[in-house]
Write an enzyme that holds these catalytic residues in place. Sequence first.
Site, mmCIF file in Angstrom:
data_model
loop_
_atom_site.group_PDB
_atom_site.id
_atom_site.type_symbol
_atom_site.label_atom_id
_atom_site.label_comp_id
_atom_site.label_asym_id
_atom_site.label_seq_id
_atom_site.Cartn_x
_atom_site.Cartn_y
_atom_site.Cartn_z
ATOM 1 N N LYS A 39 -11.714 5.792 6.642
ATOM 2 C CA LYS A 39 -10.553 5.939 8.274
ATOM 3 C C LYS A 39 -9.414 6.412 6.881
ATOM 4 C CE LYS A 39 -12.050 2.693 11.146
ATOM 5 N NZ LYS A 39 -12.320 1.191 11.054
ATOM 6 N N ARG A 164 -3.014 -1.262 26.364
ATOM 7 C CA ARG A 164 -3.778 -0.676 26.784
ATOM 8 C C ARG A 164 -4.554 0.972 25.860
ATOM 9 N NH1 ARG A 164 -0.640 1.105 31.556
ATOM 10 N NH2 ARG A 164 0.943 1.561 29.962
ATOM 11 N N PHE A 262 -4.828 -2.240 39.069
ATOM 12 C CA PHE A 262 -5.755 -2.844 39.242
ATOM 13 C C PHE A 262 -7.101 -2.666 40.287
ATOM 14 C CE2 PHE A 262 -7.267 -3.584 34.803
ATOM 15 C CZ PHE A 262 -6.143 -2.706 34.429
ATOM 16 N N ALA A 265 -11.368 -0.063 43.174
ATOM 17 C CA ALA A 265 -13.055 -0.110 43.206
ATOM 18 C C ALA A 265 -13.849 1.505 42.628
ATOM 19 C CB ALA A 265 -13.349 -0.123 45.183
ATOM 20 N N CYS A 273 -12.612 -4.560 25.643
ATOM 21 C CA CYS A 273 -11.677 -5.636 25.759
ATOM 22 C C CYS A 273 -12.605 -6.435 26.611
ATOM 23 C CB CYS A 273 -10.986 -5.349 25.561
ATOM 24 S SG CYS A 273 -9.781 -4.457 24.586
ATOM 25 N N ARG A 343 -17.104 2.169 23.615
ATOM 26 C CA ARG A 343 -17.664 0.765 23.862
ATOM 27 C C ARG A 343 -17.726 -0.073 25.400
ATOM 28 N NH1 ARG A 343 -13.683 -2.201 19.685
ATOM 29 N NH2 ARG A 343 -12.219 -0.570 21.396
HETATM 30 C C1 UGA Z 1 -7.061 -4.334 28.210
HETATM 31 C C2 UGA Z 1 -6.225 -4.678 28.692
HETATM 32 O O1 UGA Z 1 -4.996 -3.687 29.930
HETATM 33 C C3 UGA Z 1 -4.757 -4.895 27.912
HETATM 34 O O2 UGA Z 1 -3.726 -5.075 27.938
HETATM 35 C C4 UGA Z 1 -5.365 -5.182 26.979
HETATM 36 O O3 UGA Z 1 -4.548 -5.540 26.308
HETATM 37 C C5 UGA Z 1 -7.067 -4.651 26.290
HETATM 38 O O4 UGA Z 1 -7.811 -4.754 27.502
HETATM 39 C C6 UGA Z 1 -6.884 -5.637 25.018
HETATM 40 O O5 UGA Z 1 -7.533 -6.654 25.360
HETATM 41 O O6 UGA Z 1 -7.113 -4.956 23.754
HETATM 42 P P1 UGA Z 1 -8.157 -1.203 28.373
HETATM 43 O O7 UGA Z 1 -9.665 -2.024 27.584
HETATM 44 O O8 UGA Z 1 -7.378 -0.042 26.972
HETATM 45 O O9 UGA Z 1 -6.862 -2.441 28.269
HETATM 46 O O10 UGA Z 1 -8.413 -0.806 29.194
HETATM 47 P P2 UGA Z 1 -8.002 -0.939 30.847
HETATM 48 O O11 UGA Z 1 -6.645 0.063 31.431
HETATM 49 O O12 UGA Z 1 -7.787 -2.332 31.527
HETATM 50 O O13 UGA Z 1 -9.686 -0.414 31.529
HETATM 51 C C7 UGA Z 1 -10.223 -1.429 31.339
HETATM 52 C C8 UGA Z 1 -11.442 -0.713 32.447
HETATM 53 O O14 UGA Z 1 -11.737 -1.276 33.337
HETATM 54 C C9 UGA Z 1 -11.225 0.703 32.050
HETATM 55 O O15 UGA Z 1 -13.294 0.190 32.117
HETATM 56 C C10 UGA Z 1 -11.291 1.571 34.144
HETATM 57 O O16 UGA Z 1 -11.729 2.201 34.289
HETATM 58 C C11 UGA Z 1 -11.436 -0.420 34.323
HETATM 59 N N1 UGA Z 1 -10.943 -0.263 35.587
HETATM 60 C C12 UGA Z 1 -9.027 -0.558 35.417
HETATM 61 C C13 UGA Z 1 -11.410 -0.155 36.915
HETATM 62 O O17 UGA Z 1 -12.511 -0.716 37.256
HETATM 63 N N2 UGA Z 1 -10.639 -0.280 37.763
HETATM 64 C C14 UGA Z 1 -9.022 -0.910 38.052
HETATM 65 O O18 UGA Z 1 -8.388 -0.665 38.903
HETATM 66 C C15 UGA Z 1 -8.472 -0.876 36.486
#
Ligand code: UGA
Length: 448
Positions: A39, A164, A262, A265, A273, A343
Amino acid sequence: MNSPTKITVIGLGYLGATHAAAMAELGFDVLGLDIVPEKIQKLARGHAPIYEPGLDELLGRHVAGLPGSSGRLSFTTSFADLAAFGDVHFVCVNTPQRPGEYACDMSYVDAAVEALAPHLDRPTLVVGKSTVPVGSAARLARRVAELAPAGAEAELAWNPEFLREGFAVEDTLSPDRIVAGVTGERAEATLREVYATPIAAGTPFLVTDLPTAELVKSAANAFLSTKISFINAMAEICEAADGDVVRLAEALGHDDRIGKKFLRAGIGFGGGCLPKDIRALMARAGELGAAEAVSFLREIDAINMRRRAAMVELTRESLGGSLLGKRVAVLGAAFKPDSDDVRDSPALNIAGQLHLQGAQVTVYDPKAVENARRVFPTLAYASSAVEAAQSADAVLHLTEWREFREIDPAAMGEVVGERRILDGRNTLDPELWRKSGWTYRALGRPTA
Ligand code: UGA
């Protein structure tokens, strides 16, 4: 501490690599550490170990030794070098779910602190960024003071990260808030200095105690998970009542107490995360005797996992009741677009289930094929959406990459066996696909 201009970052994954590059961008001298030499070698050439938009450019601007770079960012595998270099040490290692348990695995965080602290021989601030069970920071603060030759002059603060994936650089350089969990004024002053640029640009800086800072992160991810599972629960009702969850979400979102974000659906949330963070919160609440407070998260998790099964069932039903020998093209393997992270990816999980139930599955993803292949070597992989769709009986849209929205349904219609598109993310335009003779189906909108 005179001038906390020297920063170190321990753990150079999604969080750490971005944080290190962002700190260099803010003008600090930064030394990053990872225990995986490959890395470090990659980073030293200016390449992130992961795909994250804008990160390679940022590394290129700051990694020492690269032509035209500021030279402010370098790397090491030695904790002794790290301690000698830095005044502020950010701990950014991952805290995955423990196999077979809900609790998270703290061994990387613990190992980082155990390795660093014995070298801390002058006033320093160790800053935890990893997502940890509440109570960890207080325990680690005691451990740092115990192990460090500087004793109580080696302090610990907690500064959770809310970035994110896909927007990591943007979120790190201009966060929507900075949470500083501290036990004293010196730690607060140091963090204000580190974040002087975003603070000056108007980012709110919230000072809390250690447990509140840890909990802000767990609560934020629990809330986001709940919002997604709420709309997915409504999708189940729409399926039973001939409603349309996309229109429903749109109408709900106009109430600004609810908001539009968010409420997409589909096949639900995945990644490194949200899923593990809600489970870790349940586990920790249980240890604290407060299990009941978050027992609803079990339901949030269950709704989420049901959506993956619902997508498999929708596919089976669309294919006339059996998956055996059917050719299925899966568009998307990453857990979300603009990421190569697989993941706990709903897309890859569904592809795997279809394969295990007898379908011939070919997967395409713009960035995540290599990572997907490592997890699921038995699936077939293609190098374009059209190649994946060759002779397919059904095309499944499971990660909403922009390039999938731009597919020409007429052109793809030429190569498939059957014009059948199943939208797991509710982001394709049903009318556009139907105009080219496709059967369009989606989760939560039986009549769309
Ligand atoms: C998430 C949080 O949004 C961040 O604020 C946080 O810092 C991060 O986890 C972390 O703990 O490190 P991330 O995992 O990058 O971020 O992704 P998200 O954008 O939150 O999406 C998560 C999942 O939810 C994805 O699989 C996405 O497709 C899904 N999702 C999101 C939905 O199914 N519907 C939505 O309306 C939004």
